[in-house]
Design an enzyme around this catalytic site. Structure first.
Site, PDB file in Angstrom:
ATOM      1  N   GLY A 171       0.000  -3.581  -7.916  1.00 52.70           N
ATOM      2  CA  GLY A 171      -0.003  -2.702  -6.749  1.00 52.70           C
ATOM      3  C   GLY A 171      -1.411  -2.519  -6.195  1.00 52.70           C
ATOM      4  O   GLY A 171      -1.620  -2.483  -4.979  1.00 52.70           O
ATOM      5  N   GLN A 202       4.925   4.046  -5.590  1.00 50.95           N
ATOM      6  CA  GLN A 202       5.761   5.010  -6.330  1.00 50.95           C
ATOM      7  C   GLN A 202       7.146   5.188  -5.708  1.00 50.95           C
ATOM      8  O   GLN A 202       8.003   5.847  -6.288  1.00 50.95           O
ATOM      9  CB  GLN A 202       5.073   6.381  -6.386  1.00 50.95           C
ATOM     10  CG  GLN A 202       3.874   6.426  -7.310  1.00 50.95           C
ATOM     11  CD  GLN A 202       4.236   6.361  -8.797  1.00 50.95           C
ATOM     12  OE1 GLN A 202       5.392   6.500  -9.189  1.00 50.95           O
ATOM     13  NE2 GLN A 202       3.241   6.155  -9.632  1.00 50.95           N
ATOM     14  N   HIS A 260       5.873  -2.775 -12.153  1.00 47.91           N
ATOM     15  CA  HIS A 260       6.013  -1.950 -13.362  1.00 47.91           C
ATOM     16  C   HIS A 260       6.428  -0.510 -13.088  1.00 47.91           C
ATOM     17  O   HIS A 260       6.702   0.245 -14.005  1.00 47.91           O
ATOM     18  CB  HIS A 260       4.737  -2.016 -14.221  1.00 47.91           C
ATOM     19  CG  HIS A 260       3.561  -1.229 -13.731  1.00 47.91           C
ATOM     20  ND1 HIS A 260       3.231  -0.004 -14.269  1.00 47.91           N
ATOM     21  CD2 HIS A 260       2.634  -1.479 -12.786  1.00 47.91           C
ATOM     22  CE1 HIS A 260       2.126   0.453 -13.672  1.00 47.91           C
ATOM     23  NE2 HIS A 260       1.758  -0.424 -12.767  1.00 47.91           N
ATOM     24  N   THR A 284      -2.533 -19.497  -9.112  1.00 46.08           N
ATOM     25  CA  THR A 284      -1.223 -19.992  -9.537  1.00 46.08           C
ATOM     26  C   THR A 284      -0.284 -18.811  -9.749  1.00 46.08           C
ATOM     27  O   THR A 284      -0.647 -17.843 -10.416  1.00 46.08           O
ATOM     28  CB  THR A 284      -1.370 -20.814 -10.834  1.00 46.08           C
ATOM     29  OG1 THR A 284      -2.298 -21.859 -10.568  1.00 46.08           O
ATOM     30  CG2 THR A 284      -0.035 -21.400 -11.279  1.00 46.08           C
ATOM     31  N   CYS A 329      -4.323   6.361 -14.077  1.00 41.65           N
ATOM     32  CA  CYS A 329      -5.505   5.569 -13.720  1.00 41.65           C
ATOM     33  C   CYS A 329      -6.798   6.326 -14.007  1.00 41.65           C
ATOM     34  O   CYS A 329      -7.869   5.751 -14.025  1.00 41.65           O
ATOM     35  CB  CYS A 329      -5.452   5.164 -12.252  1.00 41.65           C
ATOM     36  SG  CYS A 329      -5.206   6.541 -11.159  1.00 41.65           S
TER      37      CYS A 329
HETATM   38  N1  PLP Z   1      -0.558   3.193  -5.803  1.00 37.93           N
HETATM   39  C1  PLP Z   1       0.075   4.197  -6.407  1.00 37.93           C
HETATM   40  C2  PLP Z   1       0.610   5.315  -5.574  1.00 37.93           C
HETATM   41  C3  PLP Z   1       0.262   4.189  -7.786  1.00 37.93           C
HETATM   42  O1  PLP Z   1       0.895   5.197  -8.379  1.00 37.93           O
HETATM   43  C4  PLP Z   1      -0.255   3.108  -8.537  1.00 37.93           C
HETATM   44  C5  PLP Z   1      -0.140   3.077 -10.008  1.00 37.93           C
HETATM   45  O2  PLP Z   1      -0.221   4.095 -10.658  1.00 37.93           O
HETATM   46  C6  PLP Z   1      -0.909   2.071  -7.854  1.00 37.93           C
HETATM   47  C7  PLP Z   1      -1.044   2.148  -6.486  1.00 37.93           C
HETATM   48  C8  PLP Z   1      -1.479   0.888  -8.584  1.00 37.93           C
HETATM   49  O3  PLP Z   1      -0.466   0.040  -9.030  1.00 37.93           O
HETATM   50  P1  PLP Z   1      -0.778  -1.003 -10.208  1.00 37.93           P
HETATM   51  O4  PLP Z   1      -0.823  -0.203 -11.470  1.00 37.93           O
HETATM   52  O5  PLP Z   1       0.358  -1.972 -10.180  1.00 37.93           O
HETATM   53  O6  PLP Z   1      -2.075  -1.639  -9.883  1.00 37.93           O
END
Ligand code: PLP
Length: 385
Positions: free
Chosen positions: A68, A180, A202, A237, A324
């Site tokens: 994401g 989300q 995920h 790839t 994060c």
């Molecule tokens: N954007 C939002 C709103 C998210 O909640 C997250 C992941 O927590 C992401 C982006 C990032 O996604 P990824 O973990 O696949 O990089």
């Protein structure tokens, strides 16, 4: 496990769909031989499945990425750079919000380091942004607007359709981070009217390490990872097994989304009723429009991190902040934007339900919570002094 906003388990059907591309068919999808072409076919089928989940007009509008965050970087940095160049370097402003995920804030920092002006609009006490405020921040130098579809901490669903209408009136490219939202609530890119939309496997029962960016036909992008794959928009790839898993999860979500949502709302009501019957607790966002599995509370006189550890010792997995940030302590930028006082925000707890959550899980959480709260409060300095 009540931490589905952080990540979700891979569903068995998804794993089954992936296994052939890890075991027998390991070919490079760009290879000319038949094994390579089989892998290519599987990727194109997944593209159709993802396009169907979000109502894209054509499968070619889906660009697979590694996550994401990468989809956000391509959608914000890649699109803003493209507009900047096409406008003869006149458009160098991006409008976004204070409550975005770190992936968006990071992409904006990269743009700022190249001379872009970044404007961040605030949110109300329910973490909702105002489309008119966003429209007010757009000027003739604005290259792009990015507003998330659902917030990862408190679950508030944003008025993205209205934001997109405002952007269309002003001929500004609009991106939404729907990481989300996709797979949890109905998402239709054409009804929303966005040009770009990010999603991540995920968060809806596909594996980690695969995501996608929806790119409406006619929207131009500068690639972030150069290469010939993904029509030159994303080199590297392809992660065939991951992409196949994403497609399978999209297919399951499309079929089961409505019934799943009803069940999650029932479980959430049970959980919230139980928690809110306890003393000294507040539901953080009162917004009606929330992700069905998202609960967020602030407990007075308790440190959220200690609460997470206490629950973990009882076998319950939850978060106090976004994953994060390492689920770390301190007031998150989202709670700060909502005006949650620092003291109260220190006792934040995010509980998120999803596929596989049962009534037993909710009841286990409710059974152990009061005792942990009592112990933590008894041990806190506030009580001692
Ligand atoms: N954007 C939002 C709103 C998210 O909640 C997250 C992941 O927590 C992401 C982006 C990032 O996604 P990824 O973990 O696949 O990089």
């Amino acid at each position: 496990y009540l931490d589905h906003n952080a990540t979700t388990p891979v569903r068995p059907e998804v794993l089954e769909a992936m296994l052939p591309y890890l075991r027998e068919n390991y070919a490079n999808p760009s290879s000319v031989h038949s094994l390579g072409q089989k892998a290519r076919k599987a990727i194109e089928e997944a593209r159709t499945q993802v396009a169907a989940l979000i109502g894209a007009a054509k499968p070619e509008e889906i660009v697979f990425t590694s996550c994401g965050s990468e989809a956000d970087m391509l959608g914000v940095f890649g699109a803003a750079q493209s507009v900047f160049k096409r406008s003869g370097e006149a458009k160098n402003r991006v409008v976004t919000t204070l409550i975005e995920h770190e992936a968006i804030h990071g992409a904006c920092r990269q743009l700022a380091s190249r001379g872009f002006e970044i404007v961040k609009v605030g949110a109300d006490r329910d973490a909702k942004v105002s489309p008119s405020e966003i429209e007010g921040a757009i000027d003739e130098k604005t290259a792009l607007v990015s507003v998330m579809l659902a917030n990862n901490e408190v679950g508030t669903i944003q008025p993205v359709r209205d934001v997109a209408s405002a952007c269309r009136r002003r001929s500004v490219v609009v991106h939404t981070d729907a990481v989300q939202a996709v797979g949890k609530i109905p998402v239709d890119v054409r009804a929303l009217g966005v040009d770009l939309l990010s999603l991540s496997g995920h968060k809806f029962n596909a594996p980690k390490g695969v995501g996608a960016l929806y790119v409406r036909s006619g929207t131009t992008l500068e690639p972030v990872v150069p290469g010939h794959q993904e029509r030159g928009l994303r080199g590297g790839t392809e992660n065939t097994a991951g992409i196949v898993g994403l497609g399978a999860a999209a297919e399951l979500a499309r079929k089961e989304l409505d019934s799943h949502r009803v069940e999650l709302l029932r479980l959430r009501e049970r959980l919230e009723k139980g928690v809110l019957s306890l003393p000294r607790v507040r539901r953080t966002s009162m917004a009606e429009d929330r992700l069905p599995g998202a609960c967020h509370f602030c407990f007075e006189g308790v440190d959220g991190h200690n609460l997470v550890v206490g629950l973990d010792l009882e076998g319950v997995c939850v978060s106090s902040g976004p994953a994060c940030l390492g689920g770390g302590t301190g007031l998150s930028h989202v709670l700060d934007a909502m005006g949650v006082p620092r003291g109260l925000g220190a006792g934040a707890l995010r509980v998120s339900l999803g596929w596989g959550t049962s009534e037993k899980d909710v009841d286990r959480f409710l059974a152990v919570l009061p005792n942990i709260l009592e112990k933590l409060r008894a041990a806190s300095p506030e009580r001692v002094s």
